[in-house]
Design a protein around this motif. Structure first.
Motif, mmCIF file in Angstrom:
data_model
loop_
_atom_site.group_PDB
_atom_site.id
_atom_site.type_symbol
_atom_site.label_atom_id
_atom_site.label_comp_id
_atom_site.label_asym_id
_atom_site.label_seq_id
_atom_site.Cartn_x
_atom_site.Cartn_y
_atom_site.Cartn_z
ATOM 1 N N GLY A 31 6.704 -15.941 0.343
ATOM 2 C CA GLY A 31 7.402 -16.285 1.832
ATOM 3 C C GLY A 31 6.470 -16.134 2.595
ATOM 4 O O GLY A 31 6.316 -16.947 3.639
ATOM 5 N N GLN A 32 5.692 -14.906 2.572
ATOM 6 C CA GLN A 32 4.513 -14.458 3.692
ATOM 7 C C GLN A 32 3.470 -15.545 3.469
ATOM 8 O O GLN A 32 2.934 -16.008 4.771
ATOM 9 N N GLU A 33 3.023 -15.940 2.276
ATOM 10 C CA GLU A 33 2.025 -16.901 2.192
ATOM 11 C C GLU A 33 2.453 -18.286 2.872
ATOM 12 O O GLU A 33 1.583 -18.848 3.491
ATOM 13 N N LEU A 34 3.696 -18.442 2.634
ATOM 14 C CA LEU A 34 4.116 -19.927 3.075
ATOM 15 C C LEU A 34 4.242 -19.776 4.574
ATOM 16 O O LEU A 34 4.045 -20.635 5.303
ATOM 17 N N TYR A 35 4.632 -18.771 4.928
ATOM 18 C CA TYR A 35 4.816 -18.752 6.508
ATOM 19 C C TYR A 35 3.351 -18.767 7.070
ATOM 20 O O TYR A 35 3.265 -19.386 8.257
ATOM 21 N N HIS A 43 4.290 -20.439 15.317
ATOM 22 C CA HIS A 43 5.240 -19.147 15.432
ATOM 23 C C HIS A 43 4.496 -17.945 15.196
ATOM 24 O O HIS A 43 3.547 -17.884 14.405
ATOM 25 N N SER A 44 5.140 -16.663 15.708
ATOM 26 C CA SER A 44 4.880 -15.404 15.325
ATOM 27 C C SER A 44 6.153 -14.642 15.019
ATOM 28 O O SER A 44 7.152 -15.173 15.353
ATOM 29 N N LEU A 115 10.553 -18.592 2.105
ATOM 30 C CA LEU A 115 10.502 -18.185 3.849
ATOM 31 C C LEU A 115 11.513 -17.446 4.285
ATOM 32 O O LEU A 115 11.384 -16.471 5.103
ATOM 33 N N ILE A 116 12.635 -17.627 4.086
ATOM 34 C CA ILE A 116 13.947 -16.941 4.415
ATOM 35 C C ILE A 116 14.030 -15.512 4.179
ATOM 36 O O ILE A 116 14.334 -14.500 4.964
ATOM 37 N N ALA A 117 13.427 -15.119 2.957
ATOM 38 C CA ALA A 117 13.337 -13.926 2.335
ATOM 39 C C ALA A 117 12.574 -13.279 3.024
ATOM 40 O O ALA A 117 12.455 -11.834 3.523
ATOM 41 N N TYR A 118 11.144 -13.818 3.248
ATOM 42 C CA TYR A 118 10.127 -13.081 4.042
ATOM 43 C C TYR A 118 10.834 -12.878 5.694
ATOM 44 O O TYR A 118 10.663 -11.772 6.081
#
Length: 129
Positions: A31-35, A43-44, A115-118
């Motif tokens: 999720g972090q990689e996708l973010y 976004h931030s 993404l939601i988990a991250y």
């Protein structure tokens, strides 16, 4: 011998159930990689950019983050950000809130879950004063 197979089968079933639950919850590292690859151009977690900051996202009413100019559609929505509403938002923002200004979708359910988990880990819940 039959009993050994029964225990082996039960053990495998339990293991599969645990891994299935983990997969449904989402992978925070992915999720972090996708973010970083999909979201950070706008976004931030900590500050507003083209899009609003995500800090304190969960439990917050859509369109209520301070110091960000939201579309009238988002400001007037009654959406509160949860796993379920974020999943709907990411799959098709315009369908969830017609007239919003985010022109990006995440069609893959696994990508959305990750993404939601991250976001849940990094952005957390809105702190109430």
């Amino acid at each position: 011998m039959k009993q050994d197979h029964l225990f082996l089968g039960l053990g495998l079933a339990m293991l599969m159930g645990v891994s299935g639950a983990a997969a449904a919850a989402g992978d925070t590292i992915r999720g972090q990689e996708l973010y970083q690859s999909m979201c950070m151009s706008c976004h931030s977690i900590d500050y507003n950019g083209v899009g609003p900051a995500h800090k304190g996202l969960f439990g917050r009413k859509a369109g209520s983050h301070a110091d960000y100019l939201y579309s009238p559609a988002v400001k007037s929505s009654n959406i509160v950000w949860t796993d379920k509403t974020l999943d709907k938002w990411l799959s098709n923002p315009e369908k969830l809130i017609p007239g919003q200004k985010m022109g990006f979708m995440v069609p893959d359910a696994k990508d959305r879950a990750d993404l939601i988990a991250y976001l849940k880990k990094e952005a957390g819940r809105e702190e109430k004063p």
